[in-house]
Design a protein around this motif. Structure first.
Motif, short mmCIF file in Angstrom:
data_model
loop_
_atom_site.label_atom_id
_atom_site.label_comp_id
_atom_site.label_asym_id
_atom_site.label_seq_id
_atom_site.Cartn_x
_atom_site.Cartn_y
_atom_site.Cartn_z
N LEU A 178 0.85 -1.18 0.00
CA LEU A 178 0.00 0.00 0.00
C LEU A 178 0.89 1.24 0.00
O LEU A 178 1.26 1.77 1.03
N LYS A 179 1.27 1.70 -1.19
CA LYS A 179 2.16 2.86 -1.30
C LYS A 179 1.37 4.16 -1.37
O LYS A 179 1.61 5.07 -0.61
N LEU A 180 0.46 4.25 -2.31
CA LEU A 180 -0.38 5.43 -2.45
C LEU A 180 -1.80 5.06 -2.06
O LEU A 180 -2.39 4.15 -2.62
N PHE A 181 -2.33 5.73 -1.08
CA PHE A 181 -3.69 5.42 -0.65
C PHE A 181 -4.51 6.70 -0.63
O PHE A 181 -3.99 7.79 -0.39
N PRO A 182 -5.80 6.58 -0.90
CA PRO A 182 -6.63 7.78 -1.02
C PRO A 182 -6.82 8.52 0.31
O PRO A 182 -6.81 9.73 0.35
N GLY A 183 -7.00 7.80 1.39
CA GLY A 183 -7.23 8.44 2.68
C GLY A 183 -5.92 8.86 3.31
O GLY A 183 -4.96 8.10 3.32
N LYS A 184 -5.88 10.07 3.86
CA LYS A 184 -4.63 10.55 4.43
C LYS A 184 -4.24 9.76 5.66
O LYS A 184 -3.07 9.49 5.89
N LEU A 185 -5.20 9.36 6.45
CA LEU A 185 -4.92 8.64 7.69
C LEU A 185 -5.27 7.17 7.60
O LEU A 185 -5.50 6.52 8.61
N LYS A 186 -5.28 6.64 6.39
CA LYS A 186 -5.62 5.22 6.23
C LYS A 186 -4.50 4.34 6.78
O LYS A 186 -3.33 4.55 6.49
N SER A 187 -4.86 3.36 7.54
CA SER A 187 -3.88 2.49 8.18
C SER A 187 -3.40 1.42 7.21
O SER A 187 -4.13 0.99 6.32
N ARG A 188 -2.14 1.00 7.39
CA ARG A 188 -1.60 -0.06 6.56
C ARG A 188 -1.82 -1.43 7.22
O ARG A 188 -1.38 -2.44 6.71
N TRP A 189 -2.45 -1.46 8.38
CA TRP A 189 -2.73 -2.70 9.08
C TRP A 189 -4.16 -3.13 8.81
O TRP A 189 -5.08 -2.34 8.88
N SER A 190 -4.34 -4.42 8.50
CA SER A 190 -5.68 -4.95 8.24
C SER A 190 -6.21 -5.64 9.48
O SER A 190 -5.47 -5.95 10.40
N ARG A 191 -7.48 -5.95 9.44
CA ARG A 191 -8.22 -6.55 10.56
C ARG A 191 -7.50 -7.74 11.17
O ARG A 191 -6.56 -8.27 10.58
N PRO A 192 -7.91 -8.18 12.31
CA PRO A 192 -7.26 -9.35 12.93
C PRO A 192 -7.58 -10.64 12.18
O PRO A 192 -8.72 -10.88 11.79
N PHE A 193 -6.55 -11.43 11.97
CA PHE A 193 -6.67 -12.73 11.33
C PHE A 193 -6.25 -13.79 12.33
O PHE A 193 -5.40 -13.56 13.18
N CYS A 194 -6.81 -14.97 12.17
CA CYS A 194 -6.50 -16.09 13.06
C CYS A 194 -5.42 -16.96 12.41
O CYS A 194 -5.49 -17.29 11.23
N ILE A 195 -4.43 -17.37 13.20
CA ILE A 195 -3.37 -18.25 12.69
C ILE A 195 -3.87 -19.69 12.72
O ILE A 195 -4.28 -20.20 13.77
N THR A 196 -3.86 -20.36 11.56
CA THR A 196 -4.34 -21.74 11.49
C THR A 196 -3.20 -22.75 11.36
O THR A 196 -3.36 -23.89 11.75
N LYS A 197 -2.07 -22.33 10.83
CA LYS A 197 -0.95 -23.26 10.65
C LYS A 197 0.35 -22.47 10.67
O LYS A 197 0.44 -21.38 10.14
N ILE A 198 1.39 -23.07 11.29
CA ILE A 198 2.71 -22.46 11.34
C ILE A 198 3.68 -23.39 10.62
O ILE A 198 3.77 -24.57 10.94
N PHE A 199 4.41 -22.86 9.64
CA PHE A 199 5.37 -23.65 8.89
C PHE A 199 6.76 -23.53 9.52
O PHE A 199 7.07 -22.53 10.19
N PHE A 200 7.60 -24.52 9.28
CA PHE A 200 8.92 -24.56 9.92
C PHE A 200 9.87 -23.46 9.42
O PHE A 200 10.79 -23.08 10.12
N HIS A 201 9.63 -22.94 8.22
CA HIS A 201 10.53 -21.93 7.67
C HIS A 201 10.11 -20.51 8.03
O HIS A 201 10.71 -19.54 7.56
N GLY A 202 9.11 -20.34 8.88
CA GLY A 202 8.74 -19.03 9.37
C GLY A 202 7.45 -18.47 8.80
O GLY A 202 6.96 -17.46 9.27
N ALA A 203 6.89 -19.09 7.79
CA ALA A 203 5.62 -18.61 7.22
C ALA A 203 4.46 -19.09 8.09
O ALA A 203 4.57 -20.08 8.81
N VAL A 204 3.38 -18.36 8.02
CA VAL A 204 2.16 -18.74 8.75
C VAL A 204 0.98 -18.69 7.80
O VAL A 204 0.98 -17.95 6.82
#
Length: 132
Positions: free
Chosen positions: A91-117
C-alpha cells in the motif's frame, strides 16, 4: 610556396608563431619531467589510500547500521489460534490521508517450519500464507 601562403602570408606566420609558443610553454612546464612524474605518482598513491580508507569506513558504517537494526527487531513467536494484524506493505499510495496499513485481525491456522504462517479471515473463511 603554396597559393594559400602567398595570399594569406600573415596567417601562415601567425600559426607557426602560435605553434612555436605552445611548444615553448609545454617544454618550459615539463622541464623537470622526473620530478613531475614522481609528484604525479605520489598523488595517485594518496588517492588510492584515500579510496581504500573510504571503502573501510563504508564497511564499518554498514556493520554498525546492521547491528543497530538487528538490535531493534523484536522476535515474535506465534501460536495456533492467536489473532494477528496483517501489515499491507504494498500500500504505497492510498486515497485516505490517515488510512492504516494494518488490516483486521486474522487467526493463525498453521505455522510452517521456515517461518511462514497460514492466516484465516474470520468472516469469509479464506486462508492464505504470509511471511511471518
Amino acid at each position: 610556396m603554396s597559393p594559400y601562403c602567398l595570399i594569406f602570408e600573415k596567417a601562415c606566420h601567425l600559426l607557426v608563431e602560435l605553434e612555436h609558443n605552445a611548444y615553448w610553454a609545454v617544454r618550459k612546464l615539463n622541464f623537470h619531467m622526473q620530478a613531475a612524474w614522481e609528484k604525479r605518482l605520489l598523488q595517485l598513491n594518496e588517492l588510492d589510500k584515500f579510496r581504500l580508507q573510504t571503502y573501510e569506513n563504508a564497511k564499518i558504517y554498514k556493520e554498525k547500521t546492521k547491528r543497530w537494526h538487528n538490535k531493534k527487531i523484536m522476535e515474535c513467536h506465534f501460536e495456533l489460534g492467536q489473532y494477528v494484524l496483517l501489515f499491507n506493505s504494498r500500500l504505497k499510495l492510498f486515497p485516505g490521508k490517515l488510512k492504516s496499513r494494518w488490516s483486521r485481525p486474522f487467526c493463525i491456522t498453521k505455522i510452517f517450519f521456515h517461518g511462514a504462517v497460514e492466516l484465516e479471515n474470520e468472516s469469509s473463511r479464506n486462508q492464505f500464507k504470509v511471511n511471518a
